[in-house]
Design a protein around this motif. Structure first.
Motif, PDB file in Angstrom:
ATOM      1  N   GLY A   9     -46.630  23.542  91.158  1.00  0.00           N
ATOM      2  CA  GLY A   9     -45.925  22.885  92.041  1.00  0.00           C
ATOM      3  C   GLY A   9     -46.844  22.492  93.100  1.00  0.00           C
ATOM      4  N   GLY A  10     -46.554  21.807  94.274  1.00  0.00           N
ATOM      5  CA  GLY A  10     -47.173  21.522  95.436  1.00  0.00           C
ATOM      6  C   GLY A  10     -46.753  20.453  96.029  1.00  0.00           C
ATOM      7  N   LEU A  11     -47.801  19.644  96.698  1.00  0.00           N
ATOM      8  CA  LEU A  11     -47.459  18.633  97.656  1.00  0.00           C
ATOM      9  C   LEU A  11     -48.287  17.455  96.882  1.00  0.00           C
ATOM     10  CD1 LEU A  11     -46.984  16.910 100.204  1.00  0.00           C
ATOM     11  CD2 LEU A  11     -48.962  17.845 101.184  1.00  0.00           C
ATOM     12  N   VAL A  12     -47.873  16.476  96.876  1.00  0.00           N
ATOM     13  CA  VAL A  12     -48.350  15.223  96.214  1.00  0.00           C
ATOM     14  C   VAL A  12     -47.810  13.886  96.768  1.00  0.00           C
ATOM     15  CG1 VAL A  12     -46.394  15.055  94.376  1.00  0.00           C
ATOM     16  CG2 VAL A  12     -48.735  14.057  93.829  1.00  0.00           C
ATOM     17  N   TYR A 114     -32.093  32.806  80.996  1.00  0.00           N
ATOM     18  CA  TYR A 114     -33.196  33.385  81.568  1.00  0.00           C
ATOM     19  C   TYR A 114     -33.854  32.134  82.440  1.00  0.00           C
ATOM     20  CZ  TYR A 114     -33.101  36.964  78.093  1.00  0.00           C
ATOM     21  OH  TYR A 114     -32.586  38.205  77.280  1.00  0.00           O
ATOM     22  N   TRP A 115     -34.318  32.595  83.818  1.00  0.00           N
ATOM     23  CA  TRP A 115     -34.555  31.629  84.563  1.00  0.00           C
ATOM     24  C   TRP A 115     -35.935  32.221  84.983  1.00  0.00           C
ATOM     25  CZ3 TRP A 115     -32.008  26.871  86.059  1.00  0.00           C
ATOM     26  CH2 TRP A 115     -31.014  26.673  85.429  1.00  0.00           C
ATOM     27  N   GLY A 116     -36.751  31.091  85.506  1.00  0.00           N
ATOM     28  CA  GLY A 116     -38.179  31.215  86.275  1.00  0.00           C
ATOM     29  C   GLY A 116     -37.472  31.484  87.781  1.00  0.00           C
ATOM     30  N   GLN A 117     -38.763  31.917  88.740  1.00  0.00           N
ATOM     31  CA  GLN A 117     -38.312  31.816  90.171  1.00  0.00           C
ATOM     32  C   GLN A 117     -38.472  30.681  90.981  1.00  0.00           C
ATOM     33  OE1 GLN A 117     -41.211  32.092  88.769  1.00  0.00           O
ATOM     34  NE2 GLN A 117     -42.698  31.350  89.842  1.00  0.00           N
ATOM     35  N   GLY A 118     -38.846  29.659  90.043  1.00  0.00           N
ATOM     36  CA  GLY A 118     -38.737  28.260  90.717  1.00  0.00           C
ATOM     37  C   GLY A 118     -40.311  28.021  91.433  1.00  0.00           C
ATOM     38  N   THR A 119     -40.395  26.919  91.428  1.00  0.00           N
ATOM     39  CA  THR A 119     -41.835  26.139  92.198  1.00  0.00           C
ATOM     40  C   THR A 119     -41.491  25.095  92.926  1.00  0.00           C
ATOM     41  OG1 THR A 119     -43.964  25.530  91.813  1.00  0.00           O
ATOM     42  CG2 THR A 119     -42.634  24.751  90.180  1.00  0.00           C
ATOM     43  N   GLN A 120     -41.809  24.759  94.210  1.00  0.00           N
ATOM     44  CA  GLN A 120     -41.624  23.570  95.053  1.00  0.00           C
ATOM     45  C   GLN A 120     -42.399  22.301  94.966  1.00  0.00           C
ATOM     46  OE1 GLN A 120     -39.268  23.750  97.855  1.00  0.00           O
ATOM     47  NE2 GLN A 120     -39.785  21.491  97.770  1.00  0.00           N
TER      48      GLN A 120
END
Length: 125
Positions: A9-12, A114-120
């Motif tokens: 994830g990140g800024l784009v 099951y879930w991941g922690q998430g990415t912004q």
């Protein structure tokens, strides 16, 4: 212990691309239906894409069809979400999840185990 971990994830800028990764540990992603979901502030979590365990068929939400691609790398026990032509409305926290009971496409978040922690993901100029 089964775990999922998202990265990428990140800024784009609008129109740009990102590739999210969902790495599994403690279980084999190939044998499970994997979904990517997203949740923007003030909105409900929604399914973005899904790849089935049985035949690797795929599903895409209408809002991302033609721009996003979900895929697997079984050797790396990882599922990817390639996101192209990103729009400001794609900004959200993205989660990957595994449905260990589904054989086909699964669009309902409550069915995932099951879930991941998430990415912004932030899409902004």
């Amino acid at each position: 212990q089964a775990q999922l971990a998202e990265s990428g994830g990140g800024l784009v800028q609008p129109g740009g691309s990102l590739r999210l990764s969902c790495a599994g540990s403690g279980f084999t992603l190939e044998y499970n239906t994997i979904g990517w979901f997203r949740q923007a502030p003030g909105k409900e979590r929604e399914v973005v894409a899904c790849i089935s365990s049985s035949d690797s068929s795929t599903y895409y939400a209408d809002s991302v069809k033609g721009r996003f691609t979900i895929s697997r790398d079984n050797a790396k026990n990882t599922v990817y979400l390639q996101m192209n032509s990103l729009k400001p409305e794609d900004a959200a926290v993205y989660y990957c999840a595994a449905d260990i009971e589904a054989m086909g496409i699964s669009k309902i978040s409550s069915g995932y185990n099951y879930w991941g922690q998430g990415t912004q993901i932030t899409v902004s100029s």
